[in-house]
Each structure stands twice: as structure tokens, then as C-alpha cells.
Design an enzyme around this catalytic site. Structure first.
Site, PDB file in Angstrom:
ATOM      1  CD  GLU A 117      -9.101   1.706   7.222  1.00 25.19           C
ATOM      2  OE1 GLU A 117      -9.183   0.888   8.151  1.00 25.19           O
ATOM      3  OE2 GLU A 117      -8.501   2.801   7.322  1.00 25.19           O
ATOM      4  CG  HIS A 123      -5.805  -1.057   8.738  1.00 21.29           C
ATOM      5  ND1 HIS A 123      -5.899  -0.023   9.642  1.00 21.29           N
ATOM      6  CD2 HIS A 123      -4.476  -1.206   8.510  1.00 21.29           C
ATOM      7  CE1 HIS A 123      -4.691   0.416   9.938  1.00 21.29           C
ATOM      8  NE2 HIS A 123      -3.803  -0.283   9.271  1.00 21.29           N
ATOM      9  CG  ASN A 132      -9.087   0.013  11.798  1.00 16.77           C
ATOM     10  OD1 ASN A 132      -8.055  -0.559  11.412  1.00 16.77           O
ATOM     11  ND2 ASN A 132      -9.794   0.808  11.027  1.00 16.77           N
ATOM     12  CG  ASP A 166      -0.285  -0.355   2.521  1.00 17.29           C
ATOM     13  OD1 ASP A 166       0.957  -0.360   2.562  1.00 17.29           O
ATOM     14  OD2 ASP A 166      -0.990  -0.601   3.506  1.00 17.29           O
TER      15      ASP A 166
END
Ligand code: GLP
Length: 231
Positions: free
Chosen positions: A138, A133, A131, A63
Site C-alpha cells: 500500500e 498499491h 490507490n 500476495d
């Protein structure tokens, strides 16, 4: 999935480096998949300690942020250039989605095509966001997603603000390999250390859904989870 429970992050990084070398050597000319973040720095340091000299000529990043320059110290291109290429004195090509040849509308498709042409990726390193990801997929990401632009969740921006001078500097969007792109690698090495990641990991294992992107990878043919957490 194979689970390797380790006493601490340091031992986990050592094991990850050993498995990375073993798995990339199964297909020594094939590209590898690199990840960024604090977790990965320990692995790259262990590779350097082992004097690992890659035979592969290509490495694909998971990414990259949008809205900051390639040369910015916070870009993932810079992070991998410094913590992988320079650290290992590796002169191969880093392929980063959204950078160089992979910019603009066609760039993301070209990035997917480059993985298919040069791949499969022998071994892909993966971390986990607090969270949940994976890369920058996400919660809510589709399991069949490919490389695309994604809006970063506020929790992700807050967690990653520790690398920036203020949260306002953290980009609001990024380019990420999709979950289906990641799943094409021959082997996946997932590293999860520290209590802050426990909830995200346990949710993916116990309540798999599109809100737990990691769940899409749990049936991969060669997934190894290295963790210091009791799960
Ligand atoms: C970033 C990366 C992820 C990585 C995550 C966890 O958001 N895009 O690929 O897994 O950070 O990083 P850390 O190891 O710093 O906790």
C-alpha cells in the site's frame, strides 16, 4: 522502462501473453511470478489460447488475503489454481505467501528463501491498484520492504469488494511480497488499463515517493509497462 501503448485492454493482454512467454523462455526452468485481479485473467486466457505449455515447475504468487481459507473462491490461491494452473493444465507448484509451508512467523522468511533458492524469477506480472498499491504494498510501503503482513487500506478493500458479496467480507489484512522482493525478478511486466488507474500511474511517474509504491520499481533493469492510457 519500456512503454508499450496499446489501443485497448484486449490488445494489451495479447501483448502481455506474448512477452510473458518470451521472457519466461529466456530462463525456462526458472520460476515465474503470478499476479491476481481482473487485469491478469485476460493474460492467462491469452496464454491458454496460445497453448502455452510451461517448462517451469514453480510459480510464486505476489500476495494473499489473511482470514479466509485457502479453498475459499476468493483466496488468491484458488484464483491462481483455477485461472492459471487448471486453465493451462500445469501441474507445477504454486507458492503462495501465508499458505501451506509459508504460514506463521517463520513462514514469510521461508517464502523469501524459496524465491532465492529457486529463483531468480524470470518474469513477474504486476498490476496496479486504483490507490497505487502494487501486489498489496500500500502507499507508505518502504522501498526496501520484504514479504510481510500488511493492513489493507479502506480504498483497497472497497475496490476489491466487487469480488465479494459485501465489503464486510473483504479481509482487513493480507500477506504481500515486499517491493524489494518484487524488484529481484529478471523482468517485470506491468499492466495498467482503464481511466480509474490513471491518477495512480501518473503520480508514480511524476511525483515518486513512498506514497507511490510503483516508484520503487521504475529503475528496474527490465520493466515493461503495457497500458491503454495516454501518459
Ligand atoms: C489486487 C491485487 C493486486 C492487483 C490489484 C488490481 O488488489 N492484490 O496485485 O494489482 O488487485 O487488480 P485489478 O486488475 O482487478 O484491477
Amino acid at each position: 522502462m519500456k512503454i508499450e501503448k496499446v489501443q485497448n485492454k484486449h490488445l494489451g493482454s495479447e501483448l502481455a501473453a506474448e512477452l510473458f512467454i518470451e521472457k519466461s523462455n529466456r530462463f525456462p526452468k526458472n520460476p515465474v511470478g503470478l499476479a491476481t485481479g481482473e487485469t491478469m485473467r485476460g493474460v492467462y486466457e491469452e496464454l491458454a489460447k496460445r497453448n502455452f505449455k510451461p517448462e517451469f515447475e514453480d510459480a510464486f504468487a505476489l500476495d494473499e488475503y489473511q482470514g479466509i481459507s485457502k479453498e475459499s473462491p476468493n483466496s488468491y490461491w484458488s484464483e491462481l489454481d483455477q485461472n492459471f494452473s487448471q486453465l493451462l493444465s500445469w501441474g507445477g507448484k504454486l507458492h503462495v505467501p501465508g499458505r501451506d509451508d509459508y504460514q506463521g512467523e517463520h513462514g514469510l522468511g521461508d517464502f523469501e528463501n524459496a524465491i532465492s533458492e529457486k529463483g531468480p524469477i524470470s518474469v513477474q506480472l504486476l498490476g496496479l491498484g486504483t490507490n497505487g498499491h502494487v501486489a498489496f504494498n500500500e502507499p507508505g510501503s518502504e522501498f526496501d520492504s520484504l514479504t510481510r503482513v500488511i493492513e489493507l487500506h479502506s480504498e483497497t478493500r472497497l475496490a476489491n469488494s466487487r469480488f465479494f458479496s459485501s465489503i464486510d467480507e473483504v479481509p482487513k489484512s493480507a500477506v504481500t511480497q515486499g517491493l524489494a522482493t518484487i524488484a529481484k525478478a529478471e523482468s517485470l511486466l506491468l499492466l495498467v488499463f482503464g481511466d480509474a488507474k490513471k491518477e495512480a500511474l501518473v503520480s508514480a511517474l511524476e511525483n515518486p515517493s513512498e506514497n507511490t509504491p510503483l516508484a520503487s520499481l521504475l529503475d528496474h533493469k527490465d520493466l515493461t509497462l503495457i497500458t491503454d492510457l495516454e501518459i
